[in-house]
Design a protein around this motif. Structure first.
Motif, PDB file in Angstrom:
ATOM      1  N   ALA A 122       2.706 -14.351   7.251  1.00 30.83           N
ATOM      2  CA  ALA A 122       3.733 -13.686   6.449  1.00 30.83           C
ATOM      3  C   ALA A 122       3.549 -12.178   6.554  1.00 30.83           C
ATOM      4  O   ALA A 122       2.581 -11.688   7.142  1.00 30.83           O
ATOM      5  N   TRP A 123       4.474 -11.460   5.951  1.00 30.01           N
ATOM      6  CA  TRP A 123       4.491 -10.006   6.017  1.00 30.01           C
ATOM      7  C   TRP A 123       5.225  -9.464   4.814  1.00 30.01           C
ATOM      8  O   TRP A 123       5.931 -10.174   4.100  1.00 30.01           O
ATOM      9  N   PHE A 124       5.051  -8.171   4.631  1.00 26.45           N
ATOM     10  CA  PHE A 124       5.850  -7.427   3.671  1.00 26.45           C
ATOM     11  C   PHE A 124       6.290  -6.163   4.378  1.00 26.45           C
ATOM     12  O   PHE A 124       5.464  -5.440   4.932  1.00 26.45           O
ATOM     13  N   GLN A 125       7.606  -5.907   4.374  1.00 24.14           N
ATOM     14  CA  GLN A 125       8.121  -4.703   5.014  1.00 24.14           C
ATOM     15  C   GLN A 125       8.595  -3.723   3.955  1.00 24.14           C
ATOM     16  O   GLN A 125       9.412  -4.055   3.089  1.00 24.14           O
ATOM     17  N   GLU A 126       8.067  -2.514   4.037  1.00 23.25           N
ATOM     18  CA  GLU A 126       8.468  -1.448   3.126  1.00 23.25           C
ATOM     19  C   GLU A 126       9.808  -0.866   3.568  1.00 23.25           C
ATOM     20  O   GLU A 126      10.236  -1.067   4.709  1.00 23.25           O
ATOM     21  N   SER A 127      10.452  -0.125   2.693  1.00 24.92           N
ATOM     22  CA  SER A 127      11.765   0.451   3.012  1.00 24.92           C
ATOM     23  C   SER A 127      11.697   1.431   4.181  1.00 24.92           C
ATOM     24  O   SER A 127      12.682   1.611   4.895  1.00 24.92           O
ATOM     25  N   ASN A 128      10.538   2.049   4.424  1.00 25.71           N
ATOM     26  CA  ASN A 128      10.393   2.986   5.541  1.00 25.71           C
ATOM     27  C   ASN A 128      10.151   2.269   6.874  1.00 25.71           C
ATOM     28  O   ASN A 128      10.023   2.916   7.902  1.00 25.71           O
ATOM     29  N   GLY A 129      10.069   0.931   6.847  1.00 22.23           N
ATOM     30  CA  GLY A 129       9.879   0.147   8.060  1.00 22.23           C
ATOM     31  C   GLY A 129       8.465  -0.343   8.293  1.00 22.23           C
ATOM     32  O   GLY A 129       8.237  -1.218   9.123  1.00 22.23           O
ATOM     33  N   LYS A 130       7.478   0.231   7.578  1.00 18.85           N
ATOM     34  CA  LYS A 130       6.097  -0.204   7.765  1.00 18.85           C
ATOM     35  C   LYS A 130       5.967  -1.674   7.383  1.00 18.85           C
ATOM     36  O   LYS A 130       6.519  -2.123   6.379  1.00 18.85           O
ATOM     37  N   ILE A 131       5.228  -2.416   8.208  1.00 20.23           N
ATOM     38  CA  ILE A 131       5.047  -3.849   7.975  1.00 20.23           C
ATOM     39  C   ILE A 131       3.568  -4.135   7.775  1.00 20.23           C
ATOM     40  O   ILE A 131       2.712  -3.673   8.539  1.00 20.23           O
ATOM     41  N   TRP A 132       3.287  -4.934   6.758  1.00 17.10           N
ATOM     42  CA  TRP A 132       1.939  -5.394   6.446  1.00 17.10           C
ATOM     43  C   TRP A 132       1.886  -6.869   6.828  1.00 17.10           C
ATOM     44  O   TRP A 132       2.529  -7.707   6.199  1.00 17.10           O
ATOM     45  N   TRP A 133       1.173  -7.199   7.910  1.00 15.48           N
ATOM     46  CA  TRP A 133       1.105  -8.562   8.437  1.00 15.48           C
ATOM     47  C   TRP A 133      -0.169  -9.250   7.970  1.00 15.48           C
ATOM     48  O   TRP A 133      -1.232  -8.629   7.928  1.00 15.48           O
ATOM     49  N   THR A 134      -0.071 -10.550   7.678  1.00 23.61           N
ATOM     50  CA  THR A 134      -1.251 -11.361   7.363  1.00 23.61           C
ATOM     51  C   THR A 134      -1.128 -12.707   8.061  1.00 23.61           C
ATOM     52  O   THR A 134      -0.114 -13.385   7.930  1.00 23.61           O
ATOM     53  N   LEU A 135      -2.171 -13.076   8.785  1.00 23.12           N
ATOM     54  CA  LEU A 135      -2.300 -14.381   9.428  1.00 23.12           C
ATOM     55  C   LEU A 135      -3.539 -15.044   8.850  1.00 23.12           C
ATOM     56  O   LEU A 135      -4.609 -14.427   8.816  1.00 23.12           O
ATOM     57  N   ILE A 136      -3.393 -16.277   8.381  1.00 23.13           N
ATOM     58  CA  ILE A 136      -4.517 -17.032   7.832  1.00 23.13           C
ATOM     59  C   ILE A 136      -4.609 -18.358   8.577  1.00 23.13           C
ATOM     60  O   ILE A 136      -3.601 -19.021   8.774  1.00 23.13           O
TER      61      ILE A 136
END
Length: 174
Positions: free
Chosen positions: A149-163
């Motif tokens: 899953a991920w979370f994308q901020e309004s500026n486009g930055k994406i925080w990815w997590t793989l488990i």
């Protein structure tokens, strides 16, 4: 050398097949990779397919997507954004083991990969494959399931997590 050849060939195939979700940012002429709500399932299954292709090339069995691990990954991606730092501990001090137990995953954690980037999921996977510790999480023979899953901020930055996890080994009581 064989491994690098396989990885390079795989990367070329994926790059040619993957649709671009980028948009021109207008300022620098660069692309910002945007993930729409309609693309969410496609992104997860593109990652699953890519990981399984890499695992197959290295002689490992395919992983299955697990909804509990997806939930743990989504929670952590959002939390990293709130903390504004990519690391394996939650803002409440939780570890990856704590997070998979909280969402009801009955198996054991095999590993967790994280990333803070503006790149696509496949570019992120390629970066993870370049590092021994993150590659180990992806190719582990102990892994049977994954969450992504991920979370994308309004500026486009994406925080990815793989488990990755193993449902056949109970994590035991907390």
């Amino acid at each position: 050398m064989r491994w690098l050849s396989i990885l390079f060939a795989f990367g070329l195939v994926l790059a040619a097949c993957a649709p671009s979700s980028g948009i021109n940012d207008g300022a620098s002429g660069g692309k910002i990779y945007r993930i729409s709500r309609g693309d969410a399932g496609k992104v997860q299954f593109r990652m699953l397919d890519a990981i399984n292709a890499l695992r197959s090339a290295s002689g490992q069995p395919a992983l299955e997507m697990d909804p509990n691990l997806n939930a743990a990954a989504a929670t952590h991606s959002r939390d990293m954004s709130v903390q504004n730092r990519p690391w394996h501990f939650g803002s409440d001090g939780s570890s990856p083991i704590d997070r998979v137990q909280r969402v009801g995953y009955a198996g054991s954690l095999v590993g967790e990969n994280i990333s803070e980037t503006y790149e696509s999921e496949l570019e992120t996977l390629a970066a993870w494959m370049e590092q021994p510790d993150t590659r180990r999480v992806i190719l582990s023979p102990d892994a049977k399931q994954m969450g992504f899953a991920w979370f994308q901020e309004s500026n486009g930055k994406i925080w990815w997590t793989l488990i990755t996890g193993d449902p056949s080994v109970s994590a035991g009581p907390v």
